[in-house]
Design a protein around this motif. Sequence first.
Motif, mmCIF file in Angstrom:
data_model
loop_
_atom_site.group_PDB
_atom_site.id
_atom_site.type_symbol
_atom_site.label_atom_id
_atom_site.label_comp_id
_atom_site.label_asym_id
_atom_site.label_seq_id
_atom_site.Cartn_x
_atom_site.Cartn_y
_atom_site.Cartn_z
ATOM 1 N N ILE A 153 3.124 7.448 5.790
ATOM 2 C CA ILE A 153 4.382 7.925 6.132
ATOM 3 C C ILE A 153 5.159 6.489 6.668
ATOM 4 O O ILE A 153 4.397 5.768 7.163
ATOM 5 N N LYS A 154 6.372 6.539 6.257
ATOM 6 C CA LYS A 154 7.108 5.491 6.807
ATOM 7 C C LYS A 154 8.052 6.005 7.880
ATOM 8 O O LYS A 154 8.839 7.011 7.442
ATOM 9 N N ILE A 155 8.338 5.819 9.007
ATOM 10 C CA ILE A 155 9.126 6.202 9.811
ATOM 11 C C ILE A 155 10.469 5.516 9.875
ATOM 12 O O ILE A 155 10.517 4.043 9.986
ATOM 13 N N VAL A 156 11.480 6.053 9.710
ATOM 14 C CA VAL A 156 12.956 5.496 9.617
ATOM 15 C C VAL A 156 13.582 6.113 10.920
ATOM 16 O O VAL A 156 13.651 7.504 11.188
ATOM 17 N N PHE A 157 14.012 5.527 11.768
ATOM 18 C CA PHE A 157 14.417 5.941 12.961
ATOM 19 C C PHE A 157 15.864 6.032 13.167
ATOM 20 O O PHE A 157 16.687 5.238 12.260
ATOM 21 N N MET A 158 16.307 7.124 13.872
ATOM 22 C CA MET A 158 17.854 7.297 13.733
ATOM 23 C C MET A 158 18.388 7.082 15.320
ATOM 24 O O MET A 158 17.551 7.075 16.293
ATOM 25 N N LEU A 159 19.559 6.712 15.276
ATOM 26 C CA LEU A 159 20.272 6.295 16.611
ATOM 27 C C LEU A 159 20.065 7.676 17.456
ATOM 28 O O LEU A 159 20.170 7.563 18.701
ATOM 29 N N ILE A 206 0.718 -1.319 0.027
ATOM 30 C CA ILE A 206 0.002 0.116 -0.149
ATOM 31 C C ILE A 206 0.842 1.341 -0.093
ATOM 32 O O ILE A 206 0.478 2.115 -0.719
ATOM 33 N N TYR A 207 1.920 1.339 0.751
ATOM 34 C CA TYR A 207 2.776 2.287 0.945
ATOM 35 C C TYR A 207 3.288 2.703 -0.379
ATOM 36 O O TYR A 207 3.461 3.919 -0.659
ATOM 37 N N LYS A 208 3.989 1.699 -1.149
ATOM 38 C CA LYS A 208 4.436 2.234 -2.490
ATOM 39 C C LYS A 208 3.381 2.397 -3.525
ATOM 40 O O LYS A 208 3.954 3.055 -4.524
ATOM 41 N N ASN A 209 2.274 2.403 -3.391
ATOM 42 C CA ASN A 209 1.407 2.450 -4.350
ATOM 43 C C ASN A 209 0.291 3.831 -4.042
ATOM 44 O O ASN A 209 -0.635 4.166 -4.829
ATOM 45 N N ILE A 210 0.546 4.354 -3.001
ATOM 46 C CA ILE A 210 -0.372 5.396 -2.819
ATOM 47 C C ILE A 210 0.587 6.723 -2.477
ATOM 48 O O ILE A 210 1.809 6.337 -2.164
ATOM 49 N N PRO A 211 0.349 7.901 -2.492
ATOM 50 C CA PRO A 211 1.108 9.000 -1.974
ATOM 51 C C PRO A 211 1.778 8.861 -0.703
ATOM 52 O O PRO A 211 1.120 8.461 0.268
ATOM 53 N N HIS A 212 2.905 8.957 -0.715
ATOM 54 C CA HIS A 212 3.636 8.561 0.713
ATOM 55 C C HIS A 212 4.840 9.480 0.795
ATOM 56 O O HIS A 212 5.423 10.061 -0.165
ATOM 57 N N LYS A 213 5.569 9.560 1.920
ATOM 58 C CA LYS A 213 6.844 9.945 2.330
ATOM 59 C C LYS A 213 7.622 9.354 3.486
ATOM 60 O O LYS A 213 6.864 8.696 4.286
ATOM 61 N N LYS A 214 8.890 9.257 3.324
ATOM 62 C CA LYS A 214 9.591 8.611 4.453
ATOM 63 C C LYS A 214 9.982 9.807 5.329
ATOM 64 O O LYS A 214 10.715 10.687 4.696
ATOM 65 N N ILE A 215 10.152 9.630 6.461
ATOM 66 C CA ILE A 215 10.656 10.661 7.296
ATOM 67 C C ILE A 215 11.439 10.070 8.576
ATOM 68 O O ILE A 215 11.321 8.882 8.938
ATOM 69 N N TYR A 216 12.428 10.839 8.982
ATOM 70 C CA TYR A 216 13.572 10.351 9.570
ATOM 71 C C TYR A 216 13.316 10.988 11.021
ATOM 72 O O TYR A 216 13.290 12.233 11.298
ATOM 73 N N ILE A 217 13.168 10.200 12.345
ATOM 74 C CA ILE A 217 12.878 10.474 13.741
ATOM 75 C C ILE A 217 13.701 9.944 14.659
ATOM 76 O O ILE A 217 13.915 8.690 14.390
ATOM 77 N N TYR A 218 13.933 10.669 15.851
ATOM 78 C CA TYR A 218 14.561 10.003 16.659
ATOM 79 C C TYR A 218 13.889 8.856 17.325
ATOM 80 O O TYR A 218 12.551 9.019 17.540
#
Length: 431
Positions: free
Chosen positions: A420-426, A339-351
């Motif tokens: 939204i896809k959350i990418v965690f930062m260290l 679903i993420y790949k096929n609808i409007p989306h954004k990757k964000i980087y978060i602590y």
Amino acid sequence: MNNLNLIQELLWRGLIHDTTYSEQIKNEIITLYTGFDPTYKSLHIGNLVAIIMLIHFQKSGNNIISVIGGGTGMIGDPSGKNCERILKKKELLYNNIFYLKKQLSLYIDFNYPKNEILNNYEWLKKKLFIEFARDIGKYFTINYMLTKDSIKRRISNNNSISFTEFTYQLLQAYDFIYLYKEKNCSLQIGGSDQWGNITSGIELIRKKLGVKVNGLTFPLITKLDGSKFGKTENGENIWIDPNLTSPYEFYQFWINISDEQAKKYIKIYTFLKKEEIKEIIFSHENDPKLKLIQKKLASEITIFIHGKKTFEKIKFISNILFNKKKIINEINKNYIIFIYKNIPHKKIYIYHNFNIPIIDLLVNKSKFLKSKKEAIRQLKLNSIYINKKNIDEKFILNKNDLISGTYVLLQKGKKNFFMIKIVFMLYDYNF
């Protein structure tokens, strides 16, 4: 189908805006062409009408030529423009031409012996200016050129037009006479805004060679505000390229058009038979809430552009997003990724540990909504959902709200979805 029957078919479908066919149409195989402007790297649904027209003519046994304006694209067509175009660099045009050829080859059979894709730069580059002025320019008076809508409208709106754009119609006229002499091409088709350019070519061939050729235009497909779809990177274009408009967004565009548009477009954009279309419209009018025309149109055109497998995937996504009983958090992660790949989306980087206020999430982090003012308004209207649950302006997103520990589904109203896809930062770098 012969050409006489074809013209009647195109008239019924609403695909003819203007034509020079005023006498009995000869039932003979002809060669025709239409042009595609390479000012961007993809065609859009406005261009799609031209492709469909070419396919109709090909099905009737005619030979078709697609001309990509590598030469005329260096100047820019003033038709429908209120100001001077920004000239494109050669390298960008070459890149766009490559992609347009690739797209056209997906929908038109160029293995057919006399079907071709040509680039008008190949013959325009050989013509010296002084030679062009003598051989072509002498057949056009300034008075005649000023009568063309593209020129007249620009001048009447107190906007200037350069000599460069003023001469565009002569270059397109030259395309027609070149193709007539080299390919025996006797018909040019194009959008209704091209009527002036097309008739200039007809006049040139009549005056210079004493031969009658024809032109035919189809209606322009416009946005809701009445403006035409154009090849600009910004704006509300519906692109054929799945990387610019996802197949899901493409499908949803057709699902969400009005009944009036749907009744018009199902004739224009599909190859369904007359009786089948009449039956669909009749059934729709008995229960408009079912949106039968929109669903049939959306499925036909999505399959035509993106294929049946992609269409089946879109139906799967729609079933999840629009089914109120489906609990998004319980869906398999592989499906969520799909679903993420096929609808409007954004990757964000978060602590790793976070708490994001809803307005910050909607506006700053995701860019799902354009402004804080809009976010507040939508929240007060109870139009905002997180993971299919209605929330208010007090909502704060935290780690417990993530689907499969990574994703968040945003929704505005009934139809607008964003993931939204959350990418965690260290470490937290926001200092």
